[in-house]
Design a protein around this motif. Structure first.
Motif, PDB file in Angstrom:
ATOM      1  N   LEU A  96      15.433  -5.042 -38.725  1.00 37.79           N
ATOM      2  CA  LEU A  96      16.097  -4.245 -37.697  1.00 37.79           C
ATOM      3  C   LEU A  96      16.796  -3.010 -38.266  1.00 37.79           C
ATOM      4  N   CYS A 131       9.518  -6.784 -34.318  1.00 40.74           N
ATOM      5  CA  CYS A 131      10.540  -5.724 -34.333  1.00 40.74           C
ATOM      6  C   CYS A 131       9.961  -4.314 -34.316  1.00 40.74           C
ATOM      7  N   ARG A 139      16.996  -1.548 -31.909  1.00 44.30           N
ATOM      8  CA  ARG A 139      17.061  -2.269 -33.183  1.00 44.30           C
ATOM      9  C   ARG A 139      18.468  -2.240 -33.761  1.00 44.30           C
TER      10      ARG A 139
END
Length: 197
Positions: A96, A131, A139
Motif C-alpha cells: 500500500l 492492491c 492506498r
C-alpha cells in the motif's frame, strides 16, 4: 521498545508494534498463511474502515504474545505468537505504501506458477494483485488506517512457561497447529530450560 517491554497486557496500534524490535525464536513455526487468509484480512480491514456506524472505533486484529528476557544492555522481546499476522500486515503495508514501508522479497523465476511458490511469496503476489488497481489516494488512506486504527492486544511476560501456556490456549480453538509445531515448541523451550540451568 519500551512500549512493550513491561509485563502485562496492553493494546497497541500496528505502527507501535511494528516499531518494536522483536526477535523470532527458533520455536516459531514458519509462515503458513494462505493467500485467501491474507486477502480476507485485507477485506475485513477495508470493511472496518468504511463502517460508518463506528468511524473512529479501533479495529482489533487479535493478540500477540511476547516473552521478555533480561539481556544486556536492554531486554529482548521474543515473539511467541503472532508472527503470521504481523508479517502479513507488514507485507500489506509494503504494497500500500512502499515509500514508508519498503520490503524486498525475491522475485520468482519467470513463468513460475504461483501455487509452487513458498507461502510468503504466494501471499505477497496475491496482495500485490489486489492492491495494484487501487488509487494512490485510497492506498495511502488504507495504509494510514492500518497503522493508526488497527490494534493488537500485546501480552508480555517474563515467564516463558506462561507465554507458552497462553500460546497453547490461544491456538487451541483457533487455526489448528500441526502436531510437529507443538512438539517443536515444547522441546525447544525444554532445551532452553536445560541451557539456563
Amino acid at each position: 521498545m519500551a512500549i512493550c517491554s513491561k509485563e502485562g497486557v496492553r493494546t497497541l496500534n500496528v505502527a507501535e508494534l511494528l516499531e518494536t524490535h522483536l526477535q523470532i525464536p527458533a520455536s516459531q513455526r514458519p509462515y503458513r498463511w494462505e493467500a485467501s487468509t491474507a486477502l480476507q484480512l485485507l477485506d475485513d480491514i477495508t470493511y472496518a474502515m468504511h463502517d460508518t456506524h463506528r468511524p473512529d472505533a479501533p479495529y482489533v486484529l487479535g493478540a500477540v504474545i511476547l516473552h521478555r528476557e533480561d539481556t544486556d544492555p536492554q531486554p529482548t522481546l521474543n515473539l511467541v505468537d503472532g508472527r503470521q499476522r504481523l508479517l502479513t500486515l507488514r507485507m500489506l503495508l509494503a504494497q500500500l505504501d512502499p515509500k514508508h514501508h519498503p520490503l524486498l522479497l525475491p522475485e520468482p523465476p519467470a513463468r513460475t506458477e504461483t501455487k509452487y511458490l513458498p507461502p510468503v511469496l504466494q501471499v505477497w503476489h496475491a496482495l500485490r494483485q489486489r492492491c495494484q488497481p487501487l488509487t494512490d489516494a485510497f492506498r495511502l488512506q488504507l495504509a494510514d488506517y492500518i497503522r493508526t486504527n488497527c490494534q493488537l492486544i500485546c501480552v508480555t511476560t517474563d515467564d516463558l512457561d506462561e507465554a507458552f501456556r497462553i500460546f497453547d490456549s490461544q491456538n487451541y480453538r483457533g487455526k489448528t497447529l500441526a502436531p510437529h509445531d507443538l512438539l517443536k515448541a515444547y522441546h525447544l523451550r525444554e532445551m532452553q530450560h536445560e541451557s539456563h540451568a
